[in-house]
Design a protein around this motif. Sequence first.
Motif, PDB file in Angstrom:
ATOM      1  N   GLY A 202       0.811  -1.207   0.000  1.00  0.00           N
ATOM      2  CA  GLY A 202       0.000   0.000   0.000  1.00  0.00           C
ATOM      3  C   GLY A 202       0.843   1.255   0.000  1.00  0.00           C
ATOM      4  O   GLY A 202       0.562   2.207  -0.740  1.00  0.00           O
ATOM      5  N   LEU A 203       1.893   1.284   0.814  1.00  0.00           N
ATOM      6  CA  LEU A 203       2.773   2.457   0.885  1.00  0.00           C
ATOM      7  C   LEU A 203       3.336   2.803  -0.484  1.00  0.00           C
ATOM      8  O   LEU A 203       3.351   3.977  -0.890  1.00  0.00           O
ATOM      9  N   TYR A 204       3.780   1.794  -1.223  1.00  0.00           N
ATOM     10  CA  TYR A 204       4.384   2.072  -2.526  1.00  0.00           C
ATOM     11  C   TYR A 204       3.361   2.521  -3.556  1.00  0.00           C
ATOM     12  O   TYR A 204       3.725   3.163  -4.542  1.00  0.00           O
ATOM     13  N   GLN A 205       2.084   2.207  -3.358  1.00  0.00           N
ATOM     14  CA  GLN A 205       1.079   2.761  -4.280  1.00  0.00           C
ATOM     15  C   GLN A 205       1.081   4.280  -4.176  1.00  0.00           C
ATOM     16  O   GLN A 205       0.960   4.987  -5.188  1.00  0.00           O
ATOM     17  N   LEU A 206       1.226   4.799  -2.952  1.00  0.00           N
ATOM     18  CA  LEU A 206       1.316   6.246  -2.761  1.00  0.00           C
ATOM     19  C   LEU A 206       2.616   6.791  -3.348  1.00  0.00           C
ATOM     20  O   LEU A 206       2.603   7.767  -4.121  1.00  0.00           O
ATOM     21  N   LEU A 207       3.737   6.187  -2.990  1.00  0.00           N
ATOM     22  CA  LEU A 207       5.034   6.686  -3.451  1.00  0.00           C
ATOM     23  C   LEU A 207       5.152   6.640  -4.973  1.00  0.00           C
ATOM     24  O   LEU A 207       5.660   7.583  -5.598  1.00  0.00           O
ATOM     25  N   MET A 208       4.671   5.549  -5.573  1.00  0.00           N
ATOM     26  CA  MET A 208       4.770   5.421  -7.031  1.00  0.00           C
ATOM     27  C   MET A 208       3.801   6.357  -7.739  1.00  0.00           C
ATOM     28  O   MET A 208       4.134   6.917  -8.785  1.00  0.00           O
ATOM     29  N   SER A 209       2.607   6.530  -7.182  1.00  0.00           N
ATOM     30  CA  SER A 209       1.639   7.427  -7.808  1.00  0.00           C
ATOM     31  C   SER A 209       2.183   8.851  -7.861  1.00  0.00           C
ATOM     32  O   SER A 209       2.081   9.535  -8.882  1.00  0.00           O
ATOM     33  N   VAL A 210       2.772   9.304  -6.750  1.00  0.00           N
ATOM     34  CA  VAL A 210       3.339  10.652  -6.730  1.00  0.00           C
ATOM     35  C   VAL A 210       4.535  10.740  -7.667  1.00  0.00           C
ATOM     36  O   VAL A 210       4.688  11.722  -8.400  1.00  0.00           O
ATOM     37  N   ARG A 211       5.374   9.723  -7.667  1.00  0.00           N
ATOM     38  CA  ARG A 211       6.559   9.750  -8.528  1.00  0.00           C
ATOM     39  C   ARG A 211       6.161   9.755 -10.005  1.00  0.00           C
ATOM     40  O   ARG A 211       6.810  10.389 -10.836  1.00  0.00           O
ATOM     41  N   ALA A 212       5.075   9.033 -10.340  1.00  0.00           N
ATOM     42  CA  ALA A 212       4.581   9.000 -11.723  1.00  0.00           C
ATOM     43  C   ALA A 212       3.611  10.141 -12.012  1.00  0.00           C
ATOM     44  O   ALA A 212       3.157  10.297 -13.138  1.00  0.00           O
ATOM     45  N   ARG A 213       3.262  10.938 -10.967  1.00  0.00           N
ATOM     46  CA  ARG A 213       2.332  12.070 -11.072  1.00  0.00           C
ATOM     47  C   ARG A 213       0.939  11.608 -11.469  1.00  0.00           C
ATOM     48  O   ARG A 213       0.229  12.261 -12.241  1.00  0.00           O
ATOM     49  N   ALA A 214       0.569  10.444 -10.925  1.00  0.00           N
ATOM     50  CA  ALA A 214      -0.749   9.868 -11.147  1.00  0.00           C
ATOM     51  C   ALA A 214      -1.667  10.248  -9.985  1.00  0.00           C
ATOM     52  O   ALA A 214      -1.307  11.049  -9.120  1.00  0.00           O
ATOM     53  N   THR A 215      -2.868   9.669  -9.952  1.00  0.00           N
ATOM     54  CA  THR A 215      -3.843   9.928  -8.897  1.00  0.00           C
ATOM     55  C   THR A 215      -4.052   8.659  -8.088  1.00  0.00           C
ATOM     56  O   THR A 215      -4.272   7.587  -8.664  1.00  0.00           O
ATOM     57  N   LEU A 216      -3.999   8.780  -6.763  1.00  0.00           N
ATOM     58  CA  LEU A 216      -4.225   7.639  -5.879  1.00  0.00           C
ATOM     59  C   LEU A 216      -5.571   7.796  -5.199  1.00  0.00           C
ATOM     60  O   LEU A 216      -5.854   8.827  -4.571  1.00  0.00           O
ATOM     61  N   VAL A 217      -6.408   6.766  -5.309  1.00  0.00           N
ATOM     62  CA  VAL A 217      -7.698   6.723  -4.623  1.00  0.00           C
ATOM     63  C   VAL A 217      -7.552   5.759  -3.457  1.00  0.00           C
ATOM     64  O   VAL A 217      -7.291   4.570  -3.644  1.00  0.00           O
ATOM     65  N   LEU A 218      -7.705   6.270  -2.237  1.00  0.00           N
ATOM     66  CA  LEU A 218      -7.522   5.477  -1.023  1.00  0.00           C
ATOM     67  C   LEU A 218      -8.858   4.969  -0.501  1.00  0.00           C
ATOM     68  O   LEU A 218      -9.840   5.709  -0.452  1.00  0.00           O
ATOM     69  N   GLU A 219      -8.881   3.701  -0.095  1.00  0.00           N
ATOM     70  CA  GLU A 219     -10.077   3.119   0.490  1.00  0.00           C
ATOM     71  C   GLU A 219      -9.669   2.354   1.759  1.00  0.00           C
ATOM     72  O   GLU A 219      -8.564   1.825   1.849  1.00  0.00           O
ATOM     73  N   HIS A 220     -10.579   2.274   2.722  1.00  0.00           N
ATOM     74  CA  HIS A 220     -10.303   1.625   4.007  1.00  0.00           C
ATOM     75  C   HIS A 220     -10.519   0.127   3.897  1.00  0.00           C
ATOM     76  O   HIS A 220     -11.526  -0.390   4.372  1.00  0.00           O
ATOM     77  N   GLY A 221      -9.621  -0.587   3.270  1.00  0.00           N
ATOM     78  CA  GLY A 221      -9.764  -2.028   3.175  1.00  0.00           C
ATOM     79  C   GLY A 221     -10.881  -2.436   2.231  1.00  0.00           C
ATOM     80  O   GLY A 221     -11.359  -1.647   1.423  1.00  0.00           O
ATOM     81  N   PHE A 222     -11.334  -3.720   2.372  1.00  0.00           N
ATOM     82  CA  PHE A 222     -12.365  -4.186   1.444  1.00  0.00           C
ATOM     83  C   PHE A 222     -13.431  -5.042   2.136  1.00  0.00           C
ATOM     84  O   PHE A 222     -13.813  -6.106   1.654  1.00  0.00           O
ATOM     85  N   PRO A 223     -13.971  -4.561   3.277  1.00  0.00           N
ATOM     86  CA  PRO A 223     -15.073  -5.321   3.886  1.00  0.00           C
ATOM     87  C   PRO A 223     -16.370  -5.196   3.092  1.00  0.00           C
ATOM     88  O   PRO A 223     -17.277  -6.016   3.252  1.00  0.00           O
ATOM     89  N   PHE A 224     -16.487  -4.153   2.261  1.00  0.00           N
ATOM     90  CA  PHE A 224     -17.696  -3.951   1.460  1.00  0.00           C
ATOM     91  C   PHE A 224     -17.313  -3.968  -0.017  1.00  0.00           C
ATOM     92  O   PHE A 224     -17.030  -2.932  -0.615  1.00  0.00           O
TER      93      PHE A 224
END
Length: 498
Positions: A202-224
Amino acid sequence: MTARTLGEDLRRAAAAHPGREAVVARDVRLDYARLDAAADRYAGVLMDAGVGRGDRVALVVHNTADAAVAVYGVLRAGAAISPLNPTVKADKLAYVLRDSDASAVVADARTAAVAHDAVALAGTTTAILDASDRTAAATPPPPPLDVDLAGVIYTSGSTGEPKGVTLTHRNMTFAADAIIEYLGLHGGDRVLCVSPLSFDYGLYQLLMSVRARATLVLEHGFPFPGRIVGLLESEAITVLPGVPTLFHVLCGLRGLGERKLPALRLLTNTGQALTGATIAAIRRTFPGAALVSMYGLTECKRVSYLPPEELDRRPASVGHAIPGTEAWVAGEDGGVAAPGEVGELLVRGAHVMQGYWNAPEATAERLRPGRWPWERTLATGDLFRTDEQGFLYFVGRRDDLIKTRGEKVVPREVEEVLAAAEGVNEVAVVGVPDALLGTAVVAHVSPRDGASLEPVALRRRCAAHLESHMVPARFMIHPALPRTPNGKIDRRALAEAG
């Protein structure tokens, strides 16, 4: 020139694309300019609390925009991040605070009480900071060097106390760049992250998104799972990183394979290898997206990936080494193992950790002398084999090998046979102490919705496909297999349950 440090990534992204969405978390949407400004202010909060260059800061925050701000605030202050799962208990957090000598712990409203309890248990003067604080307005110090410490990432500690993997900015930016390259991530991508930012995936999704200048959509896990599907549609998600648990849940949703998700182009998997049956289910459910199977470990982030075009030819493989690195299987004599021979996987490259924090013996066990006098090669502790073309196949963890009746059993071989049985959803094979066998092989299985599983039928299948010593002594049926906070099957809990 690309940024040399993680904090610089955000600064440059904000300068180039200030109005582009950087982080979306429920009802909060931050563009790059706002994320950059918020990181500066949070760096000021940390500096006002006495956090300085090279200090360690523990993060106990849920997947929110505040979490993203805190990560970059710590890096902007020149300190190193130690993200921990927000469900961490006070005793484990106290251990990490003592072990890392953390200057501060960042918490949110739901984790503040645990943070206070942990500091009291640790008996330290660790500052407790609110992730939402934006009151400071200090000028951050000059950026650190790429050889400076960026993270002390604690492993799950499945055996003994957790160990802190030390990583420099160079380690982490190199790994991020290699993954960005082979996935083809770009500024137009919208990445959905349901893994906690405390999990390095999960951490690298943030780091890579910023490094690639993309957009990260964060969600609190997947119970739903229905919400995940809604986000895939409403946020026009292009990249969905997952672990097998997420894909099992989504593939079990009726009608999802018929829904149109025109933006979704890429699925990635790590955490545990996918079975052939799961791969087939994923491809039926998401026919328009390519699937990249990967293997990695915290000590170097990523080791290998399987290009999507190879999936049909070698579905059980986790591919070959990521760009700019080498990975090979060492035989019993220490040389490169022949195709098909099982041995320990070794890795070399700029992504290899510096060692374990405060653990020289454990470091010496994992970091072996490399090709050059100054280099260290990572011994993963995982068993692999290769095929004739050099593609890697995960066999199991060395610690997971089961010795029963004097014979060795690789759990994954048994799991593959059971996973292909009709009605089986998930399976985990563990060893438990046994007075007669020394260690008994026990299979824990969960059924697909509406399916009924019988231990006798599962035993018969194993007997038909496996050597006699590999046939489990017991089959235990569960509605669902237990999970660790990172979504992996909790093998430790299963082994303790017998």
